[in-house]
Design a protein around this motif. Structure first.
Motif, PDB file in Angstrom:
ATOM      1  N   GLU A  66       0.814  -1.197   0.000  1.00 10.57           N
ATOM      2  CA  GLU A  66       0.000   0.000   0.000  1.00 10.57           C
ATOM      3  C   GLU A  66       0.856   1.259   0.000  1.00 10.57           C
ATOM      4  N   LYS A  67       2.065   1.200   0.516  1.00 10.39           N
ATOM      5  CA  LYS A  67       2.927   2.381   0.573  1.00 10.39           C
ATOM      6  C   LYS A  67       3.760   2.462  -0.700  1.00 10.39           C
ATOM      7  N   SER A  68       3.920   3.673  -1.174  1.00  8.75           N
ATOM      8  CA  SER A  68       4.668   3.856  -2.424  1.00  8.75           C
ATOM      9  C   SER A  68       6.097   3.351  -2.299  1.00  8.75           C
ATOM     10  N   ARG A  69       6.719   3.542  -1.165  1.00 15.38           N
ATOM     11  CA  ARG A  69       8.091   3.068  -0.952  1.00 15.38           C
ATOM     12  C   ARG A  69       8.175   1.550  -1.112  1.00 15.38           C
ATOM     13  N   GLU A  70       7.179   0.845  -0.588  1.00 19.94           N
ATOM     14  CA  GLU A  70       7.159  -0.617  -0.697  1.00 19.94           C
ATOM     15  C   GLU A  70       6.929  -1.064  -2.138  1.00 19.94           C
ATOM     16  N   ARG A  71       6.071  -0.344  -2.866  1.00 15.20           N
ATOM     17  CA  ARG A  71       5.825  -0.694  -4.275  1.00 15.20           C
ATOM     18  C   ARG A  71       7.075  -0.448  -5.111  1.00 15.20           C
ATOM     19  N   GLU A  72       7.765   0.658  -4.842  1.00 17.13           N
ATOM     20  CA  GLU A  72       9.006   0.930  -5.565  1.00 17.13           C
ATOM     21  C   GLU A  72      10.061  -0.132  -5.271  1.00 17.13           C
ATOM     22  N   ARG A  73      10.152  -0.547  -4.033  1.00 16.26           N
ATOM     23  CA  ARG A  73      11.103  -1.600  -3.670  1.00 16.26           C
ATOM     24  C   ARG A  73      10.721  -2.912  -4.370  1.00 16.26           C
ATOM     25  N   GLY A  74       9.434  -3.203  -4.394  1.00 15.21           N
ATOM     26  CA  GLY A  74       8.968  -4.395  -5.095  1.00 15.21           C
ATOM     27  C   GLY A  74       9.274  -4.340  -6.580  1.00 15.21           C
ATOM     28  N   ALA A  75       9.108  -3.165  -7.179  1.00 13.27           N
ATOM     29  CA  ALA A  75       9.430  -2.998  -8.600  1.00 13.27           C
ATOM     30  C   ALA A  75      10.918  -3.204  -8.834  1.00 13.27           C
ATOM     31  N   TRP A  76      11.738  -2.716  -7.911  1.00 16.57           N
ATOM     32  CA  TRP A  76      13.184  -2.910  -8.037  1.00 16.57           C
ATOM     33  C   TRP A  76      13.526  -4.392  -7.963  1.00 16.57           C
ATOM     34  N   TYR A  77      12.931  -5.114  -7.025  1.00 10.86           N
ATOM     35  CA  TYR A  77      13.174  -6.555  -6.924  1.00 10.86           C
ATOM     36  C   TYR A  77      12.688  -7.281  -8.172  1.00 10.86           C
ATOM     37  N   LEU A  78      11.566  -6.832  -8.709  1.00  8.89           N
ATOM     38  CA  LEU A  78      11.038  -7.418  -9.941  1.00  8.89           C
ATOM     39  C   LEU A  78      12.032  -7.226 -11.080  1.00  8.89           C
ATOM     40  N   GLU A  79      12.596  -6.038 -11.170  1.00  6.49           N
ATOM     41  CA  GLU A  79      13.593  -5.749 -12.200  1.00  6.49           C
ATOM     42  C   GLU A  79      14.825  -6.637 -12.038  1.00  6.49           C
ATOM     43  N   GLU A  80      15.180  -6.935 -10.814  1.00  5.11           N
ATOM     44  CA  GLU A  80      16.373  -7.728 -10.532  1.00  5.11           C
ATOM     45  C   GLU A  80      16.146  -9.228 -10.638  1.00  5.11           C
ATOM     46  N   SER A  81      14.910  -9.671 -10.755  1.00  3.16           N
ATOM     47  CA  SER A  81      14.637 -11.107 -10.796  1.00  3.16           C
ATOM     48  C   SER A  81      15.108 -11.691 -12.131  1.00  3.16           C
ATOM     49  N   THR A  82      16.150 -12.471 -12.062  1.00  2.00           N
ATOM     50  CA  THR A  82      16.712 -13.088 -13.254  1.00  2.00           C
ATOM     51  C   THR A  82      16.972 -14.543 -12.939  1.00  2.00           C
ATOM     52  N   PRO A  83      16.450 -15.452 -13.716  1.00  2.00           N
ATOM     53  CA  PRO A  83      15.468 -15.207 -14.771  1.00  2.00           C
ATOM     54  C   PRO A  83      14.111 -14.898 -14.151  1.00  2.00           C
ATOM     55  N   PRO A  84      13.262 -14.203 -14.896  1.00  2.00           N
ATOM     56  CA  PRO A  84      11.944 -13.870 -14.352  1.00  2.00           C
ATOM     57  C   PRO A  84      11.147 -15.134 -14.050  1.00  2.00           C
ATOM     58  N   SER A  85      10.419 -15.092 -12.981  1.00  2.00           N
ATOM     59  CA  SER A  85       9.626 -16.242 -12.558  1.00  2.00           C
ATOM     60  C   SER A  85       8.163 -16.028 -12.908  1.00  2.00           C
ATOM     61  N   ASP A  86       7.542 -17.050 -13.477  1.00  2.00           N
ATOM     62  CA  ASP A  86       6.116 -16.966 -13.769  1.00  2.00           C
ATOM     63  C   ASP A  86       5.296 -16.796 -12.494  1.00  2.00           C
ATOM     64  N   ALA A  87       5.850 -17.242 -11.376  1.00  2.00           N
ATOM     65  CA  ALA A  87       5.129 -17.178 -10.109  1.00  2.00           C
ATOM     66  C   ALA A  87       4.877 -15.739  -9.669  1.00  2.00           C
ATOM     67  N   ILE A  88       5.685 -14.802 -10.151  1.00  2.00           N
ATOM     68  CA  ILE A  88       5.486 -13.412  -9.734  1.00  2.00           C
ATOM     69  C   ILE A  88       4.800 -12.583 -10.814  1.00  2.00           C
ATOM     70  N   GLY A  89       4.305 -13.225 -11.849  1.00  2.00           N
ATOM     71  CA  GLY A  89       3.609 -12.524 -12.925  1.00  2.00           C
ATOM     72  C   GLY A  89       2.422 -11.723 -12.440  1.00  2.00           C
ATOM     73  N   ASP A  90       1.643 -12.289 -11.513  1.00  2.00           N
ATOM     74  CA  ASP A  90       0.470 -11.580 -10.988  1.00  2.00           C
ATOM     75  C   ASP A  90       0.873 -10.309 -10.233  1.00  2.00           C
ATOM     76  N   VAL A  91       2.002 -10.371  -9.547  1.00  2.00           N
ATOM     77  CA  VAL A  91       2.502  -9.189  -8.837  1.00  2.00           C
ATOM     78  C   VAL A  91       2.928  -8.132  -9.853  1.00  2.00           C
ATOM     79  N   ALA A  92       3.604  -8.572 -10.910  1.00  2.00           N
ATOM     80  CA  ALA A  92       4.046  -7.638 -11.951  1.00  2.00           C
ATOM     81  C   ALA A  92       2.857  -6.949 -12.601  1.00  2.00           C
ATOM     82  N   ILE A  93       1.802  -7.683 -12.825  1.00  2.00           N
ATOM     83  CA  ILE A  93       0.608  -7.129 -13.459  1.00  2.00           C
ATOM     84  C   ILE A  93       0.010  -6.009 -12.608  1.00  2.00           C
ATOM     85  N   LYS A  94       0.080  -6.142 -11.303  1.00  2.00           N
ATOM     86  CA  LYS A  94      -0.453  -5.099 -10.423  1.00  2.00           C
ATOM     87  C   LYS A  94       0.308  -3.789 -10.580  1.00  2.00           C
ATOM     88  N   LEU A  95       1.562  -3.858 -10.987  1.00  2.00           N
ATOM     89  CA  LEU A  95       2.372  -2.647 -11.134  1.00  2.00           C
ATOM     90  C   LEU A  95       2.072  -1.900 -12.434  1.00  2.00           C
TER      91      LEU A  95
END
Length: 168
Positions: free
Chosen positions: A1-30
């Motif tokens: 809910e906090k912008s700081r947490e969403r930005e941190r989550g986006a950063w972790y998403l960017e760093e996820s290599t290789p991307p995991s299908d398991a976090i696709g739903d989280v990515a879609i929320k962004l």
């Protein structure tokens, strides 16, 4: 809910290599987040994961029309690198008007003006991607589209090596 947490989550998403299908739903929320970095991270996740389906297509169309040029240029970059079938589908989604904003002006002329502006922006973006996919030099495209922001072209030029390798 906090912008700081969403930005941190986006950063972790960017760093996820290789991307995991398991976090696709989280990515879609962004994809529709108020923070432009989150929307950009969504596009880059889709690019890296090659995730594309009926849920993703309208969100990418929205990102193609994003007023943040970094998000928009990343979406054009994705369109250049995606496979032919996905690009064809995406082009149809964009042409259908998917992803456009809902305007609430009391004057219909104002709504028509902004709707026309979005249509031109969408078609320019698809044209840029189509021409790059065909191997046309970026500088030629840049010179033929003076109404397009140079930042978009600068971002694509920065990634020109990747684009060239994809075309080859």
């Amino acid at each position: 809910e906090k912008s700081r947490e969403r930005e941190r989550g986006a950063w972790y998403l960017e760093e996820s290599t290789p991307p995991s299908d398991a976090i696709g739903d989280v990515a879609i929320k962004l994809a529709t987040d108020a923070i432009d970095y989150c929307r950009w991270a969504f596009v880059m996740y889709v690019l890296n994961s090659r995730l594309y389906d009926d849920r993703i297509a309208p969100l990418l169309a929205e990102c193609l029309l994003d007023l943040n040029l970094r998000v928009r240029s990343a979406t054009i970059f994705w369109a250049v690198l995606t496979c032919d079938d996905t690009f064809e589908n995406f082009t149809k989604v964009v042409a259908s008007g998917t992803g456009r904003r809902e305007y609430k002006f009391s004057d219909p002329k104002l709504e028509a003006f902004w709707r026309g502006s979005e249509n031109k922006r969408a078609m320019r973006s698809i044209s840029i991607a189509t021409r790059l996919r065909a191997g046309e030099p970026l500088e030629t495209i840049r010179q033929s589209m003076p109404e397009e922001d140079n930042y978009v072209f600068d971002q694509l030029e920065f990634r020109s090596g990747i684009i060239r390798r994809r075309i080859e």
